[in-house]
Design a protein around this motif. Structure first.
Motif, PDB file in Angstrom:
ATOM      1  N   TYR A 374       0.740  -1.160   0.508  1.00  0.00           N
ATOM      2  CA  TYR A 374       0.252   0.117  -0.079  1.00  0.00           C
ATOM      3  C   TYR A 374       1.049   1.200  -0.104  1.00  0.00           C
ATOM      4  O   TYR A 374       0.586   2.257  -1.199  1.00  0.00           O
ATOM      5  CB  TYR A 374      -0.905  -0.078   0.945  1.00  0.00           C
ATOM      6  N   ARG A 375       1.890   1.061   1.306  1.00  0.00           N
ATOM      7  CA  ARG A 375       2.946   2.295   1.302  1.00  0.00           C
ATOM      8  C   ARG A 375       3.594   2.935  -0.569  1.00  0.00           C
ATOM      9  O   ARG A 375       3.245   3.770  -0.874  1.00  0.00           O
ATOM     10  CB  ARG A 375       3.359   2.196   1.885  1.00  0.00           C
ATOM     11  N   ALA A 376       4.316   1.681  -1.479  1.00  0.00           N
ATOM     12  CA  ALA A 376       4.365   1.306  -2.580  1.00  0.00           C
ATOM     13  C   ALA A 376       3.727   2.659  -3.246  1.00  0.00           C
ATOM     14  O   ALA A 376       3.854   3.447  -4.333  1.00  0.00           O
ATOM     15  CB  ALA A 376       5.171   0.391  -3.065  1.00  0.00           C
ATOM     16  N   SER A 377       1.793   1.544  -3.634  1.00  0.00           N
ATOM     17  CA  SER A 377       1.567   2.371  -4.301  1.00  0.00           C
ATOM     18  C   SER A 377       0.698   3.391  -4.539  1.00  0.00           C
ATOM     19  O   SER A 377       0.826   4.776  -5.064  1.00  0.00           O
ATOM     20  CB  SER A 377       0.344   1.049  -4.126  1.00  0.00           C
ATOM     21  N   HIS A 378       0.453   4.042  -2.920  1.00  0.00           N
ATOM     22  CA  HIS A 378       0.833   5.443  -2.289  1.00  0.00           C
ATOM     23  C   HIS A 378       1.771   6.155  -3.135  1.00  0.00           C
ATOM     24  O   HIS A 378       0.987   7.104  -3.634  1.00  0.00           O
ATOM     25  CB  HIS A 378       1.024   5.762  -0.911  1.00  0.00           C
ATOM     26  N   LYS A 379       2.443   5.945  -2.764  1.00  0.00           N
ATOM     27  CA  LYS A 379       3.849   6.769  -3.640  1.00  0.00           C
ATOM     28  C   LYS A 379       4.223   7.168  -5.206  1.00  0.00           C
ATOM     29  O   LYS A 379       3.559   8.453  -5.420  1.00  0.00           O
ATOM     30  CB  LYS A 379       5.509   6.745  -2.318  1.00  0.00           C
ATOM     31  N   ILE A 380       4.044   5.926  -5.783  1.00  0.00           N
ATOM     32  CA  ILE A 380       3.756   5.605  -6.789  1.00  0.00           C
ATOM     33  C   ILE A 380       2.550   6.112  -7.674  1.00  0.00           C
ATOM     34  O   ILE A 380       1.921   7.647  -8.702  1.00  0.00           O
ATOM     35  CB  ILE A 380       4.016   4.646  -7.211  1.00  0.00           C
ATOM     36  N   GLN A 413      -6.058  -0.870 -11.587  1.00  0.00           N
ATOM     37  CA  GLN A 413      -6.678  -2.310 -11.476  1.00  0.00           C
ATOM     38  C   GLN A 413      -5.695  -2.017 -10.247  1.00  0.00           C
ATOM     39  O   GLN A 413      -5.030  -2.404  -9.900  1.00  0.00           O
ATOM     40  CB  GLN A 413      -5.954  -2.886 -12.483  1.00  0.00           C
ATOM     41  N   PRO A 414      -7.013  -3.323  -9.642  1.00  0.00           N
ATOM     42  CA  PRO A 414      -6.865  -3.437  -8.102  1.00  0.00           C
ATOM     43  C   PRO A 414      -5.915  -5.160  -7.601  1.00  0.00           C
ATOM     44  O   PRO A 414      -6.289  -5.909  -8.692  1.00  0.00           O
ATOM     45  CB  PRO A 414      -8.334  -3.076  -7.474  1.00  0.00           C
ATOM     46  N   VAL A 415      -4.442  -4.469  -6.906  1.00  0.00           N
ATOM     47  CA  VAL A 415      -3.821  -5.981  -7.330  1.00  0.00           C
ATOM     48  C   VAL A 415      -4.006  -5.978  -5.353  1.00  0.00           C
ATOM     49  O   VAL A 415      -4.107  -4.983  -4.762  1.00  0.00           O
ATOM     50  CB  VAL A 415      -2.799  -5.194  -7.504  1.00  0.00           C
ATOM     51  N   GLN A 416      -4.364  -7.294  -4.940  1.00  0.00           N
ATOM     52  CA  GLN A 416      -4.458  -7.849  -3.737  1.00  0.00           C
ATOM     53  C   GLN A 416      -3.511  -7.259  -2.793  1.00  0.00           C
ATOM     54  O   GLN A 416      -3.595  -6.685  -1.614  1.00  0.00           O
ATOM     55  CB  GLN A 416      -4.260  -9.384  -3.976  1.00  0.00           C
ATOM     56  N   SER A 417      -2.338  -7.388  -3.093  1.00  0.00           N
ATOM     57  CA  SER A 417      -1.227  -7.088  -2.364  1.00  0.00           C
ATOM     58  C   SER A 417      -1.524  -5.487  -2.150  1.00  0.00           C
ATOM     59  O   SER A 417      -0.554  -5.127  -1.038  1.00  0.00           O
ATOM     60  CB  SER A 417       0.108  -7.537  -2.797  1.00  0.00           C
ATOM     61  N   SER A 418      -1.784  -4.490  -2.550  1.00  0.00           N
ATOM     62  CA  SER A 418      -1.401  -3.376  -2.289  1.00  0.00           C
ATOM     63  C   SER A 418      -3.073  -3.110  -1.954  1.00  0.00           C
ATOM     64  O   SER A 418      -3.173  -1.714  -2.368  1.00  0.00           O
ATOM     65  CB  SER A 418      -1.293  -3.023  -3.991  1.00  0.00           C
ATOM     66  N   LEU A 419      -3.930  -3.318  -1.378  1.00  0.00           N
ATOM     67  CA  LEU A 419      -5.092  -3.156  -0.693  1.00  0.00           C
ATOM     68  C   LEU A 419      -5.094  -1.842   0.037  1.00  0.00           C
ATOM     69  O   LEU A 419      -4.549  -2.852   1.279  1.00  0.00           O
ATOM     70  CB  LEU A 419      -6.473  -3.870  -1.136  1.00  0.00           C
ATOM     71  N   PRO A 420      -5.633  -1.185   0.772  1.00  0.00           N
ATOM     72  CA  PRO A 420      -5.633  -0.665   1.724  1.00  0.00           C
ATOM     73  C   PRO A 420      -5.885  -0.978   2.809  1.00  0.00           C
ATOM     74  O   PRO A 420      -6.572  -2.520   2.252  1.00  0.00           O
ATOM     75  CB  PRO A 420      -6.678   0.768   1.088  1.00  0.00           C
ATOM     76  N   GLY A 421      -5.664  -1.422   3.866  1.00  0.00           N
ATOM     77  CA  GLY A 421      -5.705  -1.406   4.838  1.00  0.00           C
ATOM     78  C   GLY A 421      -6.676  -1.103   5.265  1.00  0.00           C
ATOM     79  O   GLY A 421      -7.791  -0.079   5.062  1.00  0.00           O
TER      80      GLY A 421
END
Lengths: 1028, 146
Positions: A374-380, A413-421
């Motif tokens: 999630y953190r990585a996707s947030h920044k990117i 596209q939603p990805v399982q590993s980077s979904l928000p907690g």
């Protein structure tokens, strides 16, 4: 006792001096059965063990070791202690004895050892034996000793400290045999995972194993050991990636090997990198991040291989995931942030370049990294999406916009590993508004590609909570409705359907209020006034719009709330088509039925939809069909489309799909209603029950075929129920159905009655009742068939065929009698053609009855079983048949073989080929086509049995390329194309002939034939010439 | 086409292909004759805009085919090989009655005339295909992608 002693001495003597190896086994058996003890054996061996001749000593030790290998389990602790002391001592002896000594120790280490012994074994082993100068077998013995000790004496070995690791490193240094390597890797793996102390030998252990990386191993042909490169790679990878303490050595090695020119080395390195991030922390990676990034970036930007690209991307994702996992301290830099900065600096600017050259590789990298957490996707996402939005706004070319939109889609596209907690909001929530307006503007563009991609982005946005607000969804529904009504391009249509389907599942209310009313309006709008010159074209396009509306209604109705709105519209289509109040073509009525069927099939919350179908749809459909049948009777009455066979057939599919999914309570009710409607004319549950009574739907009425054919709807209701549902009045039903199917003259009606009969027979529990009923029916069928002048022979045959199928698929014993009857009909002058085609029906799946969805009793392997039981009869029948009857057998054979699973086809081929070749020369085109289509899959992977027939096969196929039927020409060319994959030496004799013959179909009048001819001929040209 | 280690044009622009032709109802009807037309020429080189449909002319009645191809860059060292491959592919794929003419689109290659002359010379094409090394490269170009 003395006798035993002598026997033992004799055995020892014969083994040691007589060199008879078989005596070892006898001695071992003696020890096992208690005839002599190990002590006695040692005593008997005495002289040979102390002999000055190393050869004799060797033999003595060998005998002892061989016996111990068999009997180690029976030794007492003191015996073990003595024996081990003896063996340790022998290690210092002559080199010729060492192999036998090692075998003995290996056997002894399998017993429970007294404390302290294992250490002393290891010390003498490491001290006195130079492992790598031993033979392969002995080396493996040493490894096995280590494995045994590690399994049983872990605590003691750990007490040795780093010395154990050092000893092992020395022992395996230089090992070359793959079998031993697997053992050595296994030991190294346990050293790491069990927490043995590595001490100052970490680097040594790494060196001694990593020198094999990356593994390049090709097993010898006919390898008896079955070791693959994959085995070695996996076990070495487990060692190398086992501990973070290897990081400082492993990562530079990986960076070096990624640069390799060999693709397998690259892949191995990348996969190893991915594997080791699972145990590493950011500290282990920190020093090498920039080096790794440079290599990985280069692989993605420059590679030609998809595999390498995928592996690089998953390594990048794994790296980012590893960095995201680590807990950060306030005083140190955030490793993830600095890594992402690195990635962004190198990739982001490619997204802004006007020519978009490296946009795809950059986007893939960014998406891979963003999907890590999630953190990585947030920044990117935060850094990239604004750039993309800006770039989209500025670019003018359609192709570029499409590319950018596709990139956007990747980020949305939603990805399982980077979904928000829990409690976090989606990374895109800041861009909700610009993203929505981007999608909507793209949906308004005229470019197909843009529209398709925009629907995909829309779907992706909908799947993440909070990204589409209610007004946005409504707007989306409006846009989608507009596209359904206006867009003709098939690609866009299917994309719109898919998007509407998935959004309607999430936001049913918006679609009920926005889309469905407009679709309804469009469906019922009258065609425009005709008379203009472009009228036919307009009418055509209007029909297409209606079709799309009908399809869309089905696509959006996966929720009960939507289905309750859309299904009545479809019903209205049927009823107004029946009443003639609104003109619908036959195809439109059929596709309305298809849509209803789809709704029934895809219903998510089955209970609601099931009840809805039970309460409203099924009674209405039955009512409409009955009315249409009755109205049609009057002279000069308008023909309702609901009496047409194609419409009735699709109604059957609707009702059987719906009935097959009913809950058992509702199913029982529906079954009894249907039965009483058809048997007693009870119309009370039909919505329009102003019908003339008494209705007699199953009674044979010469002119009333419209009523008789309604029996297909009875079939749809009662034959699709679960087997547990009891059908009321079943005996009466059987009688009426049998009567109708044997005496009716309308083909659709008597076939449906036969199907209904068969469907019920299939589910009826076995036993005397069923048997006597069947016997009665069989008698009637036989008497009709045997009477050559009877006008109901076809009817009787149809019933026979369906009953045979019903019994065959449930392995009922009576089915053999019926099949034999069918086979005998192949000789019949009137029915032989129909009988041959009947085998196709028996072997294939039927859409409306006797299939799995209808809960039929259907065994999986019935086709194979049918073939094995009957192939001999078929061959025999063929051989004994008169000349003009042979074609029936060939036809039956080709139908049967065509439906067999490929595996069976191949095993049966040797026996079948001559007949199949004969079938190719049969003049009937149906047989030719069916045979070609069953030959084609066999030819793509031809079995050796083909070789002797190749010549005649090629001749037959070439002859068929000039057949008068297009499909035969195409199929034979495909077979010739498939043939070109056979080994060259088999084909070269035919090459010139085939190439010459294929020049003719190159000039065929049909393009589809020419296309196949070009493909086949090109392959034959390449045969035997260089550069293939 | 791995001539040397240095590539002439390492990062070519890729164009969209026109794709498989849509099957029409007429084509499934046995009795209608489908005439051979421009669209029926293969599309392997189409990706690179080396061959475009508008530069292919087929005359079914007169039995002639003419293909103009455009090398990716004016000094493309592979022009002759591409031309030869096109020619061989057409020889193998078209009925014998066709006269096949393959040449470079005017003004797109430095040594246009020389290449055209080579491709038009039947003897030289035949001789080139006798050369097994050359035939190997041509076959590699024509082998179906697996």
């Amino acid at each position: 006792m003395a006798a035993n002693r002598d026997v033992l001495l004799g055995l020892v003597e014969e083994f040691v001096s007589g060199q008879q190896d078989s005596k070892a086994a006898e001695t071992a058996t003696g020890v096992k059965t208690g005839q002599f003890t190990v002590l006695e054996l040692v005593e008997a061996l005495g002289l040979s063990l102390t002999s000055p001749e190393p050869q004799t000593r060797g033999r003595g030790v060998q005998l002892l070791s061989l016996v111990l290998q068999e009997c180690y389990a029976n030794l007492s602790e003191s015996e073990v202690e003595v024996l081990i002391a003896f063996y340790e001592n022998r290690l210092k002896d002559h080199y010729a004895i060492t192999p036998h000594v090692l075998q003995g120790i290996n056997a002894l280490t399998k017993c429970t050892l007294p404390s302290g012994l294992s250490i002393s074994i290891l010390r003498s082993l490491f001290q006195d034996v130079h492992v790598q100068s031993l033979m392969l077998k002995e080396r493996s013995c040493v490894y096995n000793i280590l494995i045994n000790l590690m399994a049983s004496q872990e605590e003691e070995l750990k007490g040795l400290g780093a010395d154990f690791v050092f000893g092992f490193v020395q022992a395996m240094d230089g090992e070359r045999d793959p079998r031993n390597l697997l053992l050595a890797f296994q030991i190294a793996h346990s050293i790491i995972y069990r927490g043995y102390e590595l001490g100052k030998f970490t680097e040594e252990l790494f060196e001694v194993t990593s020198c094999y990386f990356p593994i390049d191993f090709t097993p010898p042909p006919n390898d008896p050991h079955g070791i693959t490169q994959e085995d070695l790679i996996m076990s070495l990878r487990a060692v190398l990636t086992g501990t973070p303490r290897f990081a400082e050595y492993l990562l530079p090695l990986i960076i070096e090997k990624i640069d390799s020119d060999v693709q397998s080395a690259k892949l191995d390195s990348l996969q190893t990198l991915t594997a080791c991030t699972a145990v590493y922390t950011h500290k282990d990676l920190a020093e090498f991040l920039s080096g790794l990034w440079t290599s990985l970036r280069r692989e993605v930007f420059q590679t030609a291989s998809e595999k390498v690209e995928t592996a690089s991307l998953s390594s990048l994702k794994a790296l980012a995931a590893c960095l995201s996992r680590s807990v950060q301290k306030s005083d140190s830099d955030d490793a993830l942030q600095s890594f992402l900065d690195l990635v962004l600096t190198d990739c982001k600017h490619h997204l802004c370049e006007p020519d978009l050259k490296l946009v795809w590789p950059s986007a893939k990298i960014l998406q891979a990294v963003a999907s890590a957490s999630y953190r990585a996707s947030h920044k990117i996402t935060g850094a990239v999406v604004p750039v993309l939005l800006e770039q989209y706004k500025n670019s003018t070319q359609c192709a570029q916009r499409r590319t950018l939109l596709e990139v956007v889609q990747g980020f949305v596209q939603p990805v399982q590993s980077s979904l928000p907690g829990e409690g976090d909001e989606s990374v895109l929530s800041g861009f909700q508004e610009p993203l929505c307006s981007l999608v909507f503007s793209a949906l308004c563009e005229s470019s197909t590609g843009l529209q398709v991609t925009a629907t995909r982005v829309l779907t992706a946005l909908g799947q993440q909570p909070g990204l589409l607000s209610v007004p946005d969804v409504e707007l989306a529904a409006d846009h989608l409705t507009r596209l359904v009504l206006e867009e003709e391009e098939s690609e866009v249509c299917s994309a719109v359907l898919e998007c509407s389907g998935s959004l309607a599942r999430l936001f049913p209310t918006a679609f009920v209020s926005k889309m469905i009313p407009k679709l309804k309006e469009e469906i019922f709008s009258e065609p425009m006034e005709q008379g203009e010159s472009n009228a036919p074209k307009q009418a055509h396009s209007q029909q297409a719009v209606r079709q799309r509306c009908l399809k869309t209604l089905a696509a959006v109705s996966s929720k009960a709330s939507v289905a309750q709105e859309s299904a009545p519209i479809l019903l209205e289509v049927l009823s107004s088509a029946h009443s003639g109040s609104c003109s619908f073509s036959l195809e439109e009525v059929v596709s309305a039925c298809h849509s209803l069927q789809r709704i029934a099939a895809q219903a998510q919350d089955t209970e609601d939809v099931g009840r809805f179908f039970h309460d409203i749809i099924i009674p209405r459909l039955l009512g409409l069909a009955v009315q249409a049948a009755l109205h049609g009777e009057g002279e000069g009455a308008r023909n309702s489309p609901l009496t047409e066979e194609s419409v009735l057939f699709s109604l059957v599919l609707v009702m059987s799909t719906a009935c097959g999914r009913l809950q058992s309570q509702l199913a029982i009710l529906t079954a009894s209603r249907a039965v009483s409607l058809f048997l007693d004319g009870d119309v009370s549950f039909l919505p329009e029950n102003d019908l003339p009574s008494p209705l007699q739907l199953l009674k044979k009425q010469s002119e009333a075929w419209r009523q008789s054919q309604l029996v297909c709807l009875l079939m749809a209701c009662v034959c699709s129920m679960p087997r547990s549902v009891e059908i009321p009045q079943i005996d009466r039903l059987f009688c009426e159905l049998e009567e109708l199917s044997c005496t009716c003259t309308h083909p659709f009606a008597y076939t449906s009655a036969a199907k209904c009969f068969a469907g019920l027979v299939n589910k009826r529990p076995g036993g005397e009742e069923l048997d006597s009923m069947l016997e009665r029916t069989m008698k009637r069928i036989s008497s009709e068939l045997d009477c050559a002048s009877s006008s109901f022979r076809v009817q009787a045959f149809t019933l026979l065929l369906w009953v045979t199928k019903a019994l065959l698929i449930r392995y009922h014993p009576l089915s053999t009698v019926l099949t034999d009857k069918l086979f005998s009909l192949l000789k019949d002058s009137e029915l032989s053609g129909a009988a041959a085609n009947g085998f196709s029906l028996i072997m294939s799946d039927t859409e409306d009855v006797l299939n799995r969805a209808c809960h039929a009793d259907l065994r999986i392997m019935y086709r194979q079983r049918f073939f094995t039981e009957n192939s001999a009869k078929l061959f025999q029948g063929f051989n004994s048949a008169e000349k003009d009857r042979k074609s029936g057998y060939l036809k039956a054979l080709s139908h049967i073989v065509n439906h067999l699973p490929r595996q069976v086809q191949i095993t049966e081929l040797p026996a079948l080929l001559p007949l199949l070749l004969e079938a190719l020369s049969c003049t009937e085109q149906g047989v030719q086509l069916s045979t070609l289509s069953c030959l084609h899959p066999i030819l793509t992977d031809p079995p050796p049995a083909l070789t002797p027939h190749l010549d005649s096969l090629v001749s037959h196929l070439l002859a068929l390329t000039t057949s008068t039927v297009m499909n035969v020409r195409i199929a034979s060319l495909r077979c010739l194309h498939a043939l070109s994959r056979l080994p060259e030496h088999m084909l070269l004799p035919f090459r010139a002939r085939v190439i010459r013959a294929l020049a003719v179909p190159l000039d065929d009048k049909k393009r589809l034939v020419r296309k196949e001819a070009v493909l086949a001929r090109a392959e034959w040209f390449l045969l035997g010439s260089p550069g293939r | 086409m791995s001539g040397g280690t240095h590539l002439d044009n390492a990062n070519p622009v890729i164009y969209q292909r026109s794709g498989e032709r849509v099957l029409t109802v007429e084509e499934e009807d046995e009795d209608i004759v489908d005439p051979i037309d421009d669209r029926e020429i293969f599309v392997t080189l189409e990706d690179l805009n080396v061959v475009e449909q508008m530069r292919v002319n087929v005359d079914d009645q007169g039995s002639t085919v003419s293909v103009e191809f455009t090398p990716t860059i004016p000094h493309c060292s592979m022009a002759t090989l591409i031309g030869l491959s096109i020619k061989v592919k057409l020889l193998r794929s078209l009925p014998n009655r066709f006269k096949i003419d393959v040449h470079i689109t005017p003004g797109t290659h430095a040594s246009e005339d020389a290449v055209n002359k080579q491709l038009a010379d039947k003897e030289r094409v035949a001789a080139a295909l006798e050369n097994s090394q050359l035939l190997e490269v041509v076959n590699q170009c024509l082998a179906a992608k697996i």
